[in-house]
Design a protein around this motif. Structure first.
Motif, PDB file in Angstrom:
ATOM      1  N   ILE A 132       3.963 -19.742  -4.268  1.00 44.13           N
ATOM      2  CA  ILE A 132       4.095 -19.192  -2.918  1.00 44.13           C
ATOM      3  C   ILE A 132       3.328 -17.881  -2.862  1.00 44.13           C
ATOM      4  O   ILE A 132       3.475 -17.015  -3.733  1.00 44.13           O
ATOM      5  CB  ILE A 132       5.561 -18.941  -2.550  1.00 44.13           C
ATOM      6  CG1 ILE A 132       6.348 -20.248  -2.571  1.00 44.13           C
ATOM      7  CG2 ILE A 132       5.660 -18.289  -1.168  1.00 44.13           C
ATOM      8  CD1 ILE A 132       7.844 -20.060  -2.373  1.00 44.13           C
ATOM      9  N   ILE A 133       2.495 -17.735  -1.841  1.00 42.80           N
ATOM     10  CA  ILE A 133       1.820 -16.473  -1.542  1.00 42.80           C
ATOM     11  C   ILE A 133       2.343 -15.995  -0.197  1.00 42.80           C
ATOM     12  O   ILE A 133       2.519 -16.798   0.728  1.00 42.80           O
ATOM     13  CB  ILE A 133       0.292 -16.652  -1.487  1.00 42.80           C
ATOM     14  CG1 ILE A 133      -0.231 -17.180  -2.831  1.00 42.80           C
ATOM     15  CG2 ILE A 133      -0.404 -15.331  -1.142  1.00 42.80           C
ATOM     16  CD1 ILE A 133      -1.693 -17.599  -2.788  1.00 42.80           C
ATOM     17  N   ALA A 134       2.607 -14.711  -0.080  1.00 41.53           N
ATOM     18  CA  ALA A 134       3.160 -14.172   1.170  1.00 41.53           C
ATOM     19  C   ALA A 134       2.397 -12.922   1.576  1.00 41.53           C
ATOM     20  O   ALA A 134       2.034 -12.101   0.741  1.00 41.53           O
ATOM     21  CB  ALA A 134       4.643 -13.849   1.000  1.00 41.53           C
ATOM     22  N   ILE A 135       2.186 -12.785   2.881  1.00 41.92           N
ATOM     23  CA  ILE A 135       1.516 -11.610   3.449  1.00 41.92           C
ATOM     24  C   ILE A 135       2.347 -11.130   4.630  1.00 41.92           C
ATOM     25  O   ILE A 135       2.879 -11.947   5.385  1.00 41.92           O
ATOM     26  CB  ILE A 135       0.080 -11.938   3.885  1.00 41.92           C
ATOM     27  CG1 ILE A 135      -0.582 -10.738   4.571  1.00 41.92           C
ATOM     28  CG2 ILE A 135       0.034 -13.169   4.783  1.00 41.92           C
ATOM     29  CD1 ILE A 135      -2.062 -10.951   4.906  1.00 41.92           C
ATOM     30  N   GLY A 136       2.479  -9.810   4.781  1.00 44.20           N
ATOM     31  CA  GLY A 136       3.266  -9.322   5.901  1.00 44.20           C
ATOM     32  C   GLY A 136       3.400  -7.823   5.923  1.00 44.20           C
ATOM     33  O   GLY A 136       2.515  -7.091   5.443  1.00 44.20           O
ATOM     34  N   THR A 170       0.834  -1.196   0.000  1.00 43.34           N
ATOM     35  CA  THR A 170       0.000   0.000   0.000  1.00 43.34           C
ATOM     36  C   THR A 170       0.869   1.247   0.000  1.00 43.34           C
ATOM     37  O   THR A 170       2.053   1.204   0.324  1.00 43.34           O
ATOM     38  CB  THR A 170      -0.903   0.044   1.249  1.00 43.34           C
ATOM     39  OG1 THR A 170      -0.089   0.235   2.401  1.00 43.34           O
ATOM     40  CG2 THR A 170      -1.713  -1.221   1.397  1.00 43.34           C
ATOM     41  N   ASN A 171       0.258   2.366  -0.328  1.00 39.70           N
ATOM     42  CA  ASN A 171       0.943   3.651  -0.252  1.00 39.70           C
ATOM     43  C   ASN A 171       0.776   4.301   1.112  1.00 39.70           C
ATOM     44  O   ASN A 171       1.337   5.367   1.354  1.00 39.70           O
ATOM     45  CB  ASN A 171       0.407   4.601  -1.324  1.00 39.70           C
ATOM     46  CG  ASN A 171       0.824   4.185  -2.714  1.00 39.70           C
ATOM     47  OD1 ASN A 171       1.940   3.734  -2.917  1.00 39.70           O
ATOM     48  ND2 ASN A 171      -0.079   4.326  -3.667  1.00 39.70           N
ATOM     49  N   CYS A 172      -0.012   3.684   1.964  1.00 35.87           N
ATOM     50  CA  CYS A 172      -0.340   4.279   3.258  1.00 35.87           C
ATOM     51  C   CYS A 172       0.288   3.457   4.376  1.00 35.87           C
ATOM     52  O   CYS A 172      -0.014   2.266   4.516  1.00 35.87           O
ATOM     53  CB  CYS A 172      -1.849   4.342   3.436  1.00 35.87           C
ATOM     54  SG  CYS A 172      -2.366   5.250   4.904  1.00 35.87           S
ATOM     55  N   TYR A 223      -5.086  -6.379   8.546  1.00 36.77           N
ATOM     56  CA  TYR A 223      -5.689  -6.523   7.221  1.00 36.77           C
ATOM     57  C   TYR A 223      -5.687  -7.997   6.843  1.00 36.77           C
ATOM     58  O   TYR A 223      -4.983  -8.812   7.457  1.00 36.77           O
ATOM     59  CB  TYR A 223      -4.951  -5.668   6.179  1.00 36.77           C
ATOM     60  CG  TYR A 223      -3.617  -6.195   5.710  1.00 36.77           C
ATOM     61  CD1 TYR A 223      -3.491  -6.844   4.481  1.00 36.77           C
ATOM     62  CD2 TYR A 223      -2.464  -6.032   6.471  1.00 36.77           C
ATOM     63  CE1 TYR A 223      -2.264  -7.305   4.024  1.00 36.77           C
ATOM     64  CE2 TYR A 223      -1.227  -6.492   6.022  1.00 36.77           C
ATOM     65  CZ  TYR A 223      -1.135  -7.132   4.804  1.00 36.77           C
ATOM     66  OH  TYR A 223       0.075  -7.595   4.355  1.00 36.77           O
ATOM     67  N   GLU A 224      -6.479  -8.353   5.834  1.00 35.03           N
ATOM     68  CA  GLU A 224      -6.627  -9.744   5.415  1.00 35.03           C
ATOM     69  C   GLU A 224      -6.540  -9.875   3.899  1.00 35.03           C
ATOM     70  O   GLU A 224      -6.828  -8.931   3.165  1.00 35.03           O
ATOM     71  CB  GLU A 224      -7.987 -10.312   5.856  1.00 35.03           C
ATOM     72  CG  GLU A 224      -8.115 -10.571   7.339  1.00 35.03           C
ATOM     73  CD  GLU A 224      -9.475 -11.122   7.728  1.00 35.03           C
ATOM     74  OE1 GLU A 224      -9.587 -11.677   8.824  1.00 35.03           O
ATOM     75  OE2 GLU A 224     -10.447 -10.976   6.935  1.00 35.03           O
ATOM     76  N   LEU A 239       5.945   1.003   8.755  1.00 37.16           N
ATOM     77  CA  LEU A 239       5.735  -0.249   8.036  1.00 37.16           C
ATOM     78  C   LEU A 239       4.496  -0.163   7.152  1.00 37.16           C
ATOM     79  O   LEU A 239       3.532   0.533   7.485  1.00 37.16           O
ATOM     80  CB  LEU A 239       5.588  -1.401   9.035  1.00 37.16           C
ATOM     81  CG  LEU A 239       6.834  -1.717   9.860  1.00 37.16           C
ATOM     82  CD1 LEU A 239       6.474  -2.658  11.007  1.00 37.16           C
ATOM     83  CD2 LEU A 239       7.925  -2.322   8.994  1.00 37.16           C
ATOM     84  N   TYR A 240       4.510  -0.914   6.058  1.00 33.69           N
ATOM     85  CA  TYR A 240       3.425  -0.907   5.091  1.00 33.69           C
ATOM     86  C   TYR A 240       2.914  -2.336   4.879  1.00 33.69           C
ATOM     87  O   TYR A 240       3.723  -3.269   4.773  1.00 33.69           O
ATOM     88  CB  TYR A 240       3.909  -0.369   3.753  1.00 33.69           C
ATOM     89  CG  TYR A 240       4.309   1.082   3.747  1.00 33.69           C
ATOM     90  CD1 TYR A 240       3.498   2.052   3.162  1.00 33.69           C
ATOM     91  CD2 TYR A 240       5.498   1.491   4.333  1.00 33.69           C
ATOM     92  CE1 TYR A 240       3.860   3.390   3.155  1.00 33.69           C
ATOM     93  CE2 TYR A 240       5.879   2.826   4.337  1.00 33.69           C
ATOM     94  CZ  TYR A 240       5.058   3.772   3.748  1.00 33.69           C
ATOM     95  OH  TYR A 240       5.422   5.101   3.743  1.00 33.69           O
ATOM     96  N   PRO A 241       1.607  -2.534   4.803  1.00 28.68           N
ATOM     97  CA  PRO A 241       1.085  -3.844   4.409  1.00 28.68           C
ATOM     98  C   PRO A 241       1.653  -4.247   3.054  1.00 28.68           C
ATOM     99  O   PRO A 241       1.618  -3.473   2.095  1.00 28.68           O
ATOM    100  CB  PRO A 241      -0.429  -3.605   4.332  1.00 28.68           C
ATOM    101  CG  PRO A 241      -0.678  -2.478   5.291  1.00 28.68           C
ATOM    102  CD  PRO A 241       0.520  -1.585   5.135  1.00 28.68           C
TER     103      PRO A 241
END
Length: 208
Positions: A73-77, A43-45, A59-60, A159-161
């Motif tokens: 592979i999918i990654a979220i962080g 994100t930009n925010c 967030y999800e 930090l950014y999502p």
């Protein structure tokens, strides 16, 4: 959590990586990855650096399509701004990522990771990322279940999502106010009430 939404953007509007077409962002919530190697977007925010004592930002993502689940592979962080576009979250300094292939957590590193949960990545899986800014703790969820604190002490203040993939998949990104993880719904309602109260206080004390 805050998100730079654009009310004028329609679902059919597409913002893409014009150099290599590794992904498309449709509207403000759907991401289509079509990558042949690691690629990330964020994100930009940024997440606010200060919160109430026990509040968290969250967030999800929901997996809408993942035809090569055994290979993709999918990654979220979370990651700082200007994070390398050819790295998944967690696979570079000052970042953390939850990866689908083995359910491992990656923190400021390249290859190893550490055991955290089971493999995920099936269609309709809902994966969440939560962050307590006051103590810099990060947790993740799978289908509404909190998996516990994954890491404490991220060094970067802003930090950014951040999400990423190395293959073809379609993800829905959800910044609220309604989540699969119910605790985040409570937090979202409380945040909205606090915001409304603050606006009311500012309006009442506005100087003519």
């Amino acid at each position: 959590m805050p998100y730079d939404d654009n009310d004028d953007k329609k679902d059919e509007d597409i913002v893409s990586d014009e150099n290599n077409k590794n992904f498309e962002v449709i509207g403000v919530e759907k991401v289509v990855f079509n990558a042949k190697s690691d690629i990330m977007i964020q994100t930009n925010c940024p997440l606010p650096g200060i919160s109430q004592a026990d509040w968290f930002h969250y967030y999800e993502i929901t997996i809408l399509s993942n035809p090569n689940n055994d290979e993709t592979i999918i990654a979220i962080g979370l990651a700082p701004k200007n994070f390398p576009t050819n790295r998944l979250p967690g696979c570079n300094t000052d970042s953390i990522g939850f990866h689908s292939d083995e359910g491992r957590i990656f923190r400021n590193e390249k290859y190893t990771g550490s055991t955290y949960a089971e493999k995920w990545g099936k269609v309709n899986d809902v994966i969440g990322c939560g962050y307590y800014p006051n103590n810099r703790q990060v947790f993740f969820t799978i289908n509404g279940e909190n998996l516990g604190i994954a890491y404490t002490g991220l060094l970067h203040n802003i930090l950014y999502p951040t999400i990423g993939s190395n293959g073809h998949c379609i993800l829905k990104v959800n910044f609220g106010p309604e989540f699969e993880y119910k605790e985040a719904n409570i937090m979202s309602v409380a945040s909205k009430k606090l915001l409304n109260a603050s606006k009311k206080l500012l309006n009442e004390n506005e100087i003519p």
